[in-house]
Design a protein around this motif. Structure first.
Motif, mmCIF file in Angstrom:
data_model
loop_
_atom_site.group_PDB
_atom_site.id
_atom_site.type_symbol
_atom_site.label_atom_id
_atom_site.label_comp_id
_atom_site.label_asym_id
_atom_site.label_seq_id
_atom_site.Cartn_x
_atom_site.Cartn_y
_atom_site.Cartn_z
ATOM 1 N N ALA A 163 0.490 -1.098 -0.093
ATOM 2 C CA ALA A 163 -0.477 -0.025 -0.232
ATOM 3 C C ALA A 163 1.195 0.676 -0.275
ATOM 4 C CB ALA A 163 -0.686 0.119 1.613
ATOM 5 N N THR A 164 2.104 1.590 0.793
ATOM 6 C CA THR A 164 3.086 2.336 0.406
ATOM 7 C C THR A 164 3.314 2.559 -0.634
ATOM 8 O OG1 THR A 164 2.945 1.949 3.289
ATOM 9 C CG2 THR A 164 4.940 3.514 1.619
ATOM 10 N N LEU A 165 4.161 2.004 -0.994
ATOM 11 C CA LEU A 165 4.703 1.826 -2.336
ATOM 12 C C LEU A 165 3.437 2.203 -2.798
ATOM 13 C CD1 LEU A 165 6.911 -1.349 -2.078
ATOM 14 C CD2 LEU A 165 7.691 1.335 -1.670
ATOM 15 N N GLN A 166 2.460 1.809 -3.551
ATOM 16 C CA GLN A 166 1.755 2.247 -4.337
ATOM 17 C C GLN A 166 0.961 3.578 -4.358
ATOM 18 O OE1 GLN A 166 -2.645 -0.003 -5.828
ATOM 19 N NE2 GLN A 166 -2.535 1.294 -4.967
ATOM 20 N N SER A 167 1.286 4.222 -3.425
ATOM 21 C CA SER A 167 1.143 5.709 -2.186
ATOM 22 C C SER A 167 2.022 6.654 -3.340
ATOM 23 C CB SER A 167 0.704 5.653 -1.329
ATOM 24 O OG SER A 167 2.098 5.454 -0.504
ATOM 25 N N PHE A 168 2.957 6.184 -3.004
ATOM 26 C CA PHE A 168 4.291 6.575 -4.090
ATOM 27 C C PHE A 168 4.392 7.008 -5.209
ATOM 28 C CE2 PHE A 168 6.301 5.924 0.590
ATOM 29 C CZ PHE A 168 6.988 7.221 1.040
ATOM 30 N N ARG A 169 4.386 5.439 -5.943
ATOM 31 C CA ARG A 169 4.504 5.264 -8.075
ATOM 32 C C ARG A 169 3.288 5.815 -7.684
ATOM 33 N NH1 ARG A 169 8.132 3.667 -5.815
ATOM 34 N NH2 ARG A 169 8.390 5.874 -6.563
ATOM 35 N N ALA A 170 1.451 6.930 -7.333
ATOM 36 C CA ALA A 170 0.599 7.227 -7.309
ATOM 37 C C ALA A 170 0.713 8.637 -7.596
ATOM 38 C CB ALA A 170 -0.425 6.712 -6.473
ATOM 39 N N ASN A 171 2.229 8.862 -6.770
ATOM 40 C CA ASN A 171 2.261 11.279 -6.423
ATOM 41 C C ASN A 171 3.413 10.771 -7.769
ATOM 42 O OD1 ASN A 171 0.837 12.384 -4.817
ATOM 43 N ND2 ASN A 171 1.721 10.747 -2.900
ATOM 44 N N ASP A 172 4.115 9.742 -8.478
ATOM 45 C CA ASP A 172 5.144 10.139 -9.541
ATOM 46 C C ASP A 172 4.060 10.745 -10.429
ATOM 47 O OD1 ASP A 172 6.956 9.435 -7.996
ATOM 48 O OD2 ASP A 172 7.153 7.428 -8.791
ATOM 49 N N LEU A 173 3.160 9.709 -10.338
ATOM 50 C CA LEU A 173 2.049 9.756 -12.038
ATOM 51 C C LEU A 173 0.887 11.140 -11.627
ATOM 52 C CD1 LEU A 173 1.359 5.865 -12.873
ATOM 53 C CD2 LEU A 173 2.278 7.252 -13.232
ATOM 54 N N LEU A 174 1.224 11.878 -10.432
ATOM 55 C CA LEU A 174 0.432 12.763 -10.249
ATOM 56 C C LEU A 174 0.692 13.434 -10.670
ATOM 57 C CD1 LEU A 174 -2.495 14.707 -8.628
ATOM 58 C CD2 LEU A 174 -0.597 14.483 -6.351
ATOM 59 N N GLY A 175 2.630 14.273 -10.434
ATOM 60 C CA GLY A 175 2.822 15.151 -10.987
ATOM 61 C C GLY A 175 2.913 14.979 -12.637
ATOM 62 N N VAL A 176 2.757 13.829 -12.882
ATOM 63 C CA VAL A 176 3.078 13.907 -14.923
ATOM 64 C C VAL A 176 1.590 14.358 -14.917
ATOM 65 C CG1 VAL A 176 3.405 12.027 -16.489
ATOM 66 C CG2 VAL A 176 4.503 12.095 -14.234
ATOM 67 N N ALA A 177 0.816 13.994 -14.245
ATOM 68 C CA ALA A 177 -0.708 14.000 -14.975
ATOM 69 C C ALA A 177 -0.757 15.817 -14.552
ATOM 70 C CB ALA A 177 -1.754 13.559 -14.882
ATOM 71 N N PHE A 178 -0.089 16.453 -14.004
ATOM 72 C CA PHE A 178 -0.863 17.747 -13.487
ATOM 73 C C PHE A 178 -0.428 18.509 -14.033
ATOM 74 C CE2 PHE A 178 -0.221 22.110 -11.597
ATOM 75 C CZ PHE A 178 -1.409 21.876 -10.654
ATOM 76 N N ALA A 179 1.090 18.160 -15.427
ATOM 77 C CA ALA A 179 1.822 19.408 -15.828
ATOM 78 C C ALA A 179 1.174 18.502 -17.338
ATOM 79 C CB ALA A 179 2.994 18.383 -16.124
ATOM 80 N N ALA A 180 0.632 17.537 -17.453
ATOM 81 C CA ALA A 180 -0.155 16.774 -19.001
ATOM 82 C C ALA A 180 -1.470 17.650 -18.951
ATOM 83 C CB ALA A 180 0.073 15.663 -19.276
ATOM 84 N N LEU A 181 -2.364 17.638 -17.882
ATOM 85 C CA LEU A 181 -3.659 18.378 -18.236
ATOM 86 C C LEU A 181 -3.396 19.704 -18.592
ATOM 87 C CD1 LEU A 181 -5.076 16.180 -15.645
ATOM 88 C CD2 LEU A 181 -5.545 16.083 -17.615
ATOM 89 N N ARG A 182 -2.341 20.208 -18.084
ATOM 90 C CA ARG A 182 -2.233 21.681 -18.548
ATOM 91 C C ARG A 182 -0.657 22.553 -18.744
ATOM 92 N NH1 ARG A 182 -4.996 20.532 -13.546
ATOM 93 N NH2 ARG A 182 -7.167 21.796 -13.604
ATOM 94 N N PRO A 183 -0.660 22.095 -20.059
ATOM 95 C CA PRO A 183 0.357 22.177 -20.966
ATOM 96 C C PRO A 183 1.182 23.902 -20.356
ATOM 97 C CG PRO A 183 -1.305 22.022 -21.905
ATOM 98 C CD PRO A 183 -1.571 21.786 -21.154
ATOM 99 N N ASP A 184 0.187 24.993 -20.156
ATOM 100 C CA ASP A 184 0.500 26.056 -20.474
ATOM 101 C C ASP A 184 0.625 26.788 -19.303
ATOM 102 O OD1 ASP A 184 -0.126 26.831 -22.945
ATOM 103 O OD2 ASP A 184 -1.799 26.547 -23.167
ATOM 104 N N THR A 185 0.060 26.274 -18.033
ATOM 105 C CA THR A 185 0.573 26.185 -16.965
ATOM 106 C C THR A 185 1.657 27.124 -16.258
ATOM 107 O OG1 THR A 185 -0.157 26.136 -13.911
ATOM 108 C CG2 THR A 185 0.736 24.668 -15.571
ATOM 109 N N ARG A 186 1.543 28.213 -15.393
ATOM 110 C CA ARG A 186 2.887 28.990 -14.687
ATOM 111 C C ARG A 186 3.221 28.103 -13.550
ATOM 112 N NH1 ARG A 186 2.459 32.367 -11.886
ATOM 113 N NH2 ARG A 186 3.372 33.651 -12.829
ATOM 114 N N ILE A 187 2.724 26.744 -12.668
ATOM 115 C CA ILE A 187 3.178 26.268 -11.896
ATOM 116 C C ILE A 187 3.700 25.110 -12.174
ATOM 117 C CG2 ILE A 187 1.889 24.483 -9.792
ATOM 118 C CD1 ILE A 187 -0.353 25.660 -11.030
ATOM 119 N N ARG A 188 4.586 25.107 -11.075
ATOM 120 C CA ARG A 188 5.949 23.662 -11.414
ATOM 121 C C ARG A 188 5.721 23.293 -10.933
ATOM 122 N NH1 ARG A 188 5.851 26.212 -15.488
ATOM 123 N NH2 ARG A 188 7.253 27.455 -16.703
ATOM 124 N N TYR A 189 6.178 21.757 -11.626
ATOM 125 C CA TYR A 189 5.659 20.624 -9.915
ATOM 126 C C TYR A 189 6.654 19.911 -10.401
ATOM 127 C CZ TYR A 189 1.947 17.224 -7.766
ATOM 128 O OH TYR A 189 1.615 16.593 -6.631
#
Length: 280
Positions: A163-189
């Motif tokens: 469960a712990t390792l899955q949560s960490f892998r999910a957070n890697d993908l969270l950052g990738v998706a955040f950037a992909a969904l908003r390519p014009d964002t000013r936020i650096r993740y």
């Protein structure tokens, strides 16, 4: 005045960053679940003559509803947020599967869902900041764990480590998706792995392992004060790309399953559905 929001901000690395930014003259909103630790942080802020620049926000981040309420509170308090640092975590490597009142597996809820809600929920107050940054503190660069697509709540063959390792892998993908969904964002993740740091993490382990882990920390772990320095540097001088990952000062290549954009967007859709269904 710069505004910094830190989950897990009353203990360990989160508290270290909170005190660092109070020293720098910033306004700090420290999120934690334990009133006593919140009071201790306020006392240290008072000793720095910074009590007027720190706020303790009590929240149980195993609850999606509480994370959403926290988003509402921060948006009502701050016109803009310069830096959002996601540190809240409590390892449950042993013992039976635990489910939150909302029906989510504990590690999935605390270490991933809360970060999903806060990352996306605070976007509106991050965007206006001069150099907005989200730092998700986890384990990018460690090739362990995976998303259990067929059973993300681990209702079958549960283990705390899985469960712990899955949560960490999910957070890697969270950052990738955040950037992909908003390519014009000013936020650096930034996905950030601080390495081994001498925090209170062993206190939650069973007694024999607790002693062994504390002994190894005494030899191998860096101090919180030292670990904060490279984190603060990245927060203050983020890279130009929308998403990046680091292990301490080493930038990681965004390759492999941990940073796969297709998997990231799939997890985003799955998570969005889980959050929406909770509201229904």
């Amino acid at each position: 005045m710069r505004t910094v929001v830190i989950t897990g901000g009353t203990d360990g690395l989160g508290k270290g960053l909170a005190l660092h930014y109070l020293h720098q003259g910033a306004r700090v909103l420290a999120v934690g679940s334990t009133p006593e630790k919140g009071e201790a942080l306020l006392a240290e802020a008072a000793a720095l003559s910074a009590l007027d620049r720190v706020t303790f926000l009590r929240a149980d981040l195993t609850s999606v509803a509480a994370a959403e309420e926290l988003v509402t509170t921060i948006k009502g308090t701050c016109r803009s947020v310069d830096q959002l640092v996601l540190c809240a975590q409590r390892y449950r490597l042993f013992g039976p599967r635990t489910v939150t009142p909302e029906g989510f597996e504990h590690s999935f809820a605390l270490a991933y869902l809360s970060r999903y809600v806060l990352s996306h929920g605070l976007r509106e107050v991050l965007e206006p900041a001069p150099r907005p940054v989200v730092m998700n503190v986890g384990t990018p660069g460690v090739p362990l764990g995976r998303i259990h697509w067929e059973d993300p709540q681990l209702t079958r063959r549960y283990s705390g480590t899985k469960a712990t390792l899955q949560s960490f892998r999910a957070n890697d993908l969270l950052g990738v998706a955040f950037a992909a969904l908003r390519p014009d964002t000013r936020i650096r993740y930034i996905g950030y792995n601080p390495g081994v740091v001498a925090t209170g993490m062993p206190d939650h382990l069973p007694r024999p392992l607790r002693s062994l882990t504390k002994a190894s920390f005494a030899v191998l772990a860096t101090t919180v004060a030292k670990a904060v320095t490279p984190m603060a540097h990245l927060l203050d001088e983020p890279p130009g790309e929308n998403f990046s990952a680091y292990r301490t000062t080493r930038r990681l290549p965004l390759k492999g399953k941990a940073f796969d954009q297709g998997a990231a967007l799939r997890l985003h859709a799955l998570t969005q559905d889980l959050v929406l269904r909770r509201r229904a």
